[in-house]
Design a protein around this motif. Structure first.
Motif, PDB file in Angstrom:
ATOM      1  N   VAL A   1       0.855  -1.205   0.000  1.00 48.78           N
ATOM      2  CA  VAL A   1       0.000   0.000   0.000  1.00 48.78           C
ATOM      3  C   VAL A   1       0.879   1.239   0.000  1.00 48.78           C
ATOM      4  O   VAL A   1       0.634   2.194  -0.748  1.00 48.78           O
ATOM      5  CB  VAL A   1      -0.952   0.011   1.225  1.00 48.78           C
ATOM      6  N   LEU A   2       1.904   1.226   0.831  1.00 52.13           N
ATOM      7  CA  LEU A   2       2.826   2.357   0.923  1.00 52.13           C
ATOM      8  C   LEU A   2       3.514   2.610  -0.419  1.00 52.13           C
ATOM      9  O   LEU A   2       3.552   3.750  -0.909  1.00 52.13           O
ATOM     10  CB  LEU A   2       3.865   2.059   2.019  1.00 52.13           C
ATOM     11  N   GLN A   3       4.011   1.557  -1.038  1.00 50.90           N
ATOM     12  CA  GLN A   3       4.699   1.697  -2.324  1.00 50.90           C
ATOM     13  C   GLN A   3       3.730   2.214  -3.394  1.00 50.90           C
ATOM     14  O   GLN A   3       4.067   3.101  -4.174  1.00 50.90           O
ATOM     15  CB  GLN A   3       5.306   0.359  -2.740  1.00 50.90           C
ATOM     16  N   LYS A   4       2.528   1.670  -3.424  1.00 51.52           N
ATOM     17  CA  LYS A   4       1.527   2.093  -4.410  1.00 51.52           C
ATOM     18  C   LYS A   4       1.193   3.583  -4.243  1.00 51.52           C
ATOM     19  O   LYS A   4       1.180   4.335  -5.217  1.00 51.52           O
ATOM     20  CB  LYS A   4       0.266   1.246  -4.252  1.00 51.52           C
TER      21      LYS A   4
ATOM     22  N   LEU B   1       9.634  10.541   0.248  1.00 52.41           N
ATOM     23  CA  LEU B   1       8.657  10.113   1.247  1.00 52.41           C
ATOM     24  C   LEU B   1       9.288  10.120   2.638  1.00 52.41           C
ATOM     25  O   LEU B   1       8.672  10.581   3.606  1.00 52.41           O
ATOM     26  CB  LEU B   1       8.121   8.716   0.916  1.00 52.41           C
ATOM     27  N   ALA B   2      10.518   9.633   2.734  1.00 54.36           N
ATOM     28  CA  ALA B   2      11.215   9.605   4.026  1.00 54.36           C
ATOM     29  C   ALA B   2      11.354  11.023   4.590  1.00 54.36           C
ATOM     30  O   ALA B   2      11.138  11.248   5.783  1.00 54.36           O
ATOM     31  CB  ALA B   2      12.584   8.952   3.874  1.00 54.36           C
ATOM     32  N   ASP B   3      11.683  11.985   3.721  1.00 58.02           N
ATOM     33  CA  ASP B   3      11.809  13.375   4.172  1.00 58.02           C
ATOM     34  C   ASP B   3      10.478  13.908   4.697  1.00 58.02           C
ATOM     35  O   ASP B   3      10.438  14.603   5.708  1.00 58.02           O
ATOM     36  CB  ASP B   3      12.304  14.274   3.028  1.00 58.02           C
ATOM     37  N   LYS B   4       9.401  13.573   4.005  1.00 55.42           N
ATOM     38  CA  LYS B   4       8.074  14.036   4.423  1.00 55.42           C
ATOM     39  C   LYS B   4       7.659  13.435   5.778  1.00 55.42           C
ATOM     40  O   LYS B   4       6.915  14.050   6.532  1.00 55.42           O
ATOM     41  CB  LYS B   4       7.032  13.720   3.356  1.00 55.42           C
TER      42      LYS B   4
ATOM     43  N   ARG C   1      15.450   6.880   4.609  1.00 56.77           N
ATOM     44  CA  ARG C   1      15.011   6.213   3.387  1.00 56.77           C
ATOM     45  C   ARG C   1      15.054   4.711   3.567  1.00 56.77           C
ATOM     46  O   ARG C   1      14.225   3.973   3.044  1.00 56.77           O
ATOM     47  CB  ARG C   1      15.918   6.640   2.205  1.00 56.77           C
ATOM     48  N   GLN C   2      16.003   4.248   4.383  1.00 59.02           N
ATOM     49  CA  GLN C   2      16.135   2.813   4.630  1.00 59.02           C
ATOM     50  C   GLN C   2      14.871   2.259   5.307  1.00 59.02           C
ATOM     51  O   GLN C   2      14.474   1.131   5.028  1.00 59.02           O
ATOM     52  CB  GLN C   2      17.366   2.522   5.501  1.00 59.02           C
ATOM     53  N   SER C   3      14.250   3.051   6.174  1.00 55.36           N
ATOM     54  CA  SER C   3      13.016   2.598   6.823  1.00 55.36           C
ATOM     55  C   SER C   3      11.928   2.369   5.786  1.00 55.36           C
ATOM     56  O   SER C   3      11.226   1.355   5.823  1.00 55.36           O
ATOM     57  CB  SER C   3      12.538   3.624   7.854  1.00 55.36           C
ATOM     58  N   ILE C   4      11.790   3.313   4.844  1.00 61.37           N
ATOM     59  CA  ILE C   4      10.789   3.177   3.782  1.00 61.37           C
ATOM     60  C   ILE C   4      11.068   1.908   2.984  1.00 61.37           C
ATOM     61  O   ILE C   4      10.157   1.113   2.700  1.00 61.37           O
ATOM     62  CB  ILE C   4      10.784   4.408   2.842  1.00 61.37           C
ATOM     63  N   SER C   5      12.321   1.698   2.631  1.00 61.32           N
ATOM     64  CA  SER C   5      12.707   0.518   1.851  1.00 61.32           C
ATOM     65  C   SER C   5      12.363  -0.768   2.601  1.00 61.32           C
ATOM     66  O   SER C   5      11.784  -1.701   2.029  1.00 61.32           O
ATOM     67  CB  SER C   5      14.207   0.575   1.554  1.00 61.32           C
ATOM     68  N   LYS C   6      12.667  -0.811   3.904  1.00 63.00           N
ATOM     69  CA  LYS C   6      12.375  -2.015   4.705  1.00 63.00           C
ATOM     70  C   LYS C   6      10.874  -2.260   4.787  1.00 63.00           C
ATOM     71  O   LYS C   6      10.423  -3.407   4.743  1.00 63.00           O
ATOM     72  CB  LYS C   6      12.972  -1.877   6.101  1.00 63.00           C
TER      73      LYS C   6
END
Length: 181
Positions: free
Chosen positions: A6-9, A21-24, A29-34
């Motif tokens: 859902v997050l990626q979409k 997205l990580a900045d927002k 960024r690694q958290s978003i990737s994980k």
């Protein structure tokens, strides 16, 4: 659907990179990737932030993600209200047992408990986060609150006024007896 998908979409619909997205969200960024790879799960605070950022309900964001739901349920702490009720009930039962064994009558208990009860009530009123409490109260809760506080205060006010009047009357009688005697 897993929260990572859902997050990626949602991110790709907005044409944001993982870094954007990580900045927002003020995270790495690694958290978003994980999260997107289902390696780890976001905290509840981050789930709420994601929901707000994408303007989608929490239900839509986490529906079907049993692993995340389990994590959020395990991380739930007992609410302050629940703690108050459970601790108060437990302490009251223990004190009741002690007082019964000691042979203390109910009238005595009521007399010596009034002052600590009043001090605790005032302490609670002073320490409550009123802004947060006001946002969470429904109209029925306000009505029951008014009834509860009124029922608490009437005996206290009545006892105070009666004591004051009795004391003044005794002083007045003593004054006149001393004056006339």
């Amino acid at each position: 659907m897993q929260i990572g998908r859902v997050l990626q979409k949602q991110r790709e619909q907005r044409k944001w990179s993982q870094s954007e997205l990580a900045d927002k969200l003020n995270i790495s960024r690694q958290s978003i990737s994980k999260w997107e790879q289902d390696v780890s799960l976001p905290s509840f605070a981050n789930v709420v932030a994601i929901s707000d950022l994408f303007k989608i309900s929490l239900d839509d964001l986490i529906r079907g993600d049993d692993e995340l739901m389990d994590k959020l349920m395990k991380n739930q702490k007992m609410s302050a209200t629940t703690k108050i009720v459970l601790w108060a009930f437990g302490i009251a039962v223990v004190l009741y047992g002690i007082l019964m064994v000691a042979g203390v009558d109910a009238g005595s208990v009521h007399q010596w408990i009034r002052f600590p009860m009043f001090v605790s009530f005032v302490g609670l009123l002073v320490t409550i986060n009123w802004r947060q409490l006001n946002r969470s109260l429904s109209k029925p809760a306000v009505i029951f609150g008014i009834i509860l506080v009124t029922l608490f205060l009437v005996p206290e006010i009545y006892g105070f006024v009666q004591g004051f009047v009795s004391g003044m009357h005794a002083e007045y009688q003593g004054f006149w007896e001393g004056f006339n005697g």
